[in-house]
Design an enzyme around this catalytic site. Structure first.
Site, PDB file in Angstrom:
ATOM      1  N   LYS A   1       0.836  -1.204   0.000  1.00  0.00           N
ATOM      2  CA  LYS A   1       0.000   0.000   0.000  1.00  0.00           C
ATOM      3  C   LYS A   1       0.871   1.255   0.000  1.00  0.00           C
ATOM      4  CE  LYS A   1      -3.824   2.010   2.713  1.00  0.00           C
ATOM      5  NZ  LYS A   1      -4.685   1.809   3.902  1.00  0.00           N
TER       6      LYS A   1
ATOM      7  N   SER B   1      -9.546   1.875   2.531  1.00  0.00           N
ATOM      8  CA  SER B   1      -8.581   2.664   1.789  1.00  0.00           C
ATOM      9  C   SER B   1      -7.499   1.827   1.093  1.00  0.00           C
ATOM     10  CB  SER B   1      -7.891   3.653   2.743  1.00  0.00           C
ATOM     11  OG  SER B   1      -7.149   2.968   3.738  1.00  0.00           O
TER      12      SER B   1
ATOM     13  N   GLY C   1     -10.887   1.544  10.447  1.00  0.00           N
ATOM     14  CA  GLY C   1     -12.277   1.139  10.590  1.00  0.00           C
ATOM     15  C   GLY C   1     -12.751   0.225   9.488  1.00  0.00           C
ATOM     16  N   GLY C   2     -11.816  -0.463   8.821  1.00  0.00           N
ATOM     17  CA  GLY C   2     -12.197  -1.400   7.767  1.00  0.00           C
ATOM     18  C   GLY C   2     -11.337  -1.318   6.519  1.00  0.00           C
ATOM     19  N   SER C   3     -10.197  -0.650   6.591  1.00  0.00           N
ATOM     20  CA  SER C   3      -9.429  -0.316   5.385  1.00  0.00           C
ATOM     21  C   SER C   3      -8.764  -1.487   4.680  1.00  0.00           C
ATOM     22  CB  SER C   3      -8.379   0.752   5.707  1.00  0.00           C
ATOM     23  OG  SER C   3      -8.990   2.005   5.865  1.00  0.00           O
TER      24      SER C   3
END
Length: 416
Positions: free
Chosen positions: A74, A150, A172-174
């Site tokens: 990433k 993200s 929160g969920g990336s």
């Protein structure tokens, strides 16, 4: 082939590291014409490393358990010689990083070879992937849809078979949201399970004073076995020596391999397939709604189906009622908005136009505090939107005293 299968094929000489790397580079170039998932390439360096891995294997030398395996990273996670913009144009003016994140270093020491860096949304805080530098990343299964975010570029590339394995981050969920939206497996470890050294934050000067809602790095792959492989490679003495803030908790591979019971389930990633007959089963808890946002029926079916599969494999499965999720949501918003007026995010892009998808969040954050009670009342009683009404109140700018009060609520919530 999964990452585990690729490593097996290379270990017996069926495939060379160079051949595997060339295949993934070619595939990444091909799919990126439409996906726009890759931000920077390290193709030439990766090919040279793959050739070196083949020579070392021929001499009976291995760098580690990931010897010769390509992996993608990433864009937020630093690599020396490359930029980590977090989707903010102002960071293009910065020199390429001189630092490589500790997890990337550990992966390389284990034998893995980074070859591509992948796209993120501006400021990393929405479940889509877009910015003014690299454009919008598309879902490989439908180019008209999003791969999530993200860590969307990473998941899009892996789902399109342009990379066998990747590394992302999650607040929160990336990693979990894009993995769900592209049919992959992802793992968000507990915060501080893995080192965060060398991972940028989307704030001015790469510094954030916000410590209550924190991100965690985690792997993405096509199967659970590959995630376990990466976690085992990371949780080694080298990580604890380089980052003394991380608890010294080696990955318990024996527990993963032997605690499941019975050979009933099928597939290479099944815990019961990997376990031994008669060993202790695992205990799973599940719920089908959090009573905050009602999930779609398809999501409920997926959860129930998973629960039944685990029961069939001999595990104990318990349905439970989750903690008060409305309070959790209000605390989350209260903490992230405490500085007021979206200031931390706007400072992070240093004058660049905020992406339109942030417009509603920014508008809510900039509502003057004296108006919030009236606006909340209208939403609650006039529009029938109690959730939004609560979040409007929670999103106010806070004094130090008010922020401390939020922290006391967090502490009370943790004790539930």
């Amino acid at each position: 082939m999964t990452a585990t299968e690729l490593l097996g094929a290379m270990s017996i000489g069926r495939l060379s590291a160079e051949y595997v790397m060339r295949c993934f580079i070619a595939r990444a170039i091909e799919v990126d014409e439409t996906l726009r998932a890759v931000t920077e390439q390290a193709y030439e360096e990766a090919l040279a490393e793959a050739k070196a891995c083949d020579l070392e294997r021929a001499e009976g030398k291995l760098r580690g358990p990931l010897h010769g395996l390509p992996f993608s990273v990433k864009e937020q996670i630093r690599m020396a010689g490359f930029q980590s913009t977090c989707g903010a144009c102002c960071r293009l003016a910065e020199a390429p990083s001189e630092e490589t994140a500790l997890l990337v270093t550990l992966a390389k020491q284990a034998g893995a070879i980074p070859f591509a860096r992948t796209n993120v949304p501006q400021l990393l805080m929405l479940p889509e992937t877009f910015n003014a530098i690299y454009g919008t990343t598309c879902n490989p299964y439908d180019l008209g849809r999003s791969p999530g975010g993200s860590t969307g570029g990473e998941c899009a590339l892996i789902a399109a078979r342009g990379s066998p394995l990747g590394l992302g981050t999650d607040v929160g969920g990336s990693v979990r949201i894009p993995a769900f939206m592209t049919g992959l497996c992802a793992f968000k470890p507990t915060v501080d399970r893995l080192s965060y050294k060398g991972i940028t934050v989307p704030r001015r000067g790469n510094r954030s004073g916000q410590r209550e809602v924190r991100s965690a790095p985690g792997p993405i792959a096509r199967c659970v076995a590959d995630l376990e492989l990466v976690m085992h490679a990371f949780c080694q003495p080298a990580m604890y020596a380089a980052d003394t803030t991380i608890p010294r908790m080696p990955w318990d591979r024996a527990s993963v391999a032997h605690r499941a019971k019975g050979p009933t389930a099928k597939g290479p990633t099944s815990p019961s397939r990997r376990g031994s007959e008669g060993s202790k089963p695992l205990r799973f808890g599940y719920f089908v709604t959090d009573h905050w946002f009602e999930p779609a029926e398809a999501c409920k079916r997926a959860v129930r189906g998973t629960a039944e599969a685990l029961r069939a494999a001999g595990h104990e499965v318990v349905e439970f009622t989750p903690l008060e999720m409305a309070e959790a949501a209000k605390l989350y918003v209260a903490l992230l908005s405490a500085d007021g007026n979206f200031r931390g995010f706007l400072d992070g892009i240093d004058g660049e136009k905020l992406h339109p998808n942030y417009a509603f969040l920014c508008q809510v954050a900039c509502v003057p505090n004296w108006i919030r009670p009236m606006l909340s009342a209208v939403m609650r009683h006039g529009l029938g939107e109690p959730r939004k009404a609560d979040l409007v109140l929670s999103g106010a700018a806070k004094t130090a005293h008010e922020y401390w009060q939020v922290i006391t609520r967090v502490t009370a919530y943790d004790g539930l």
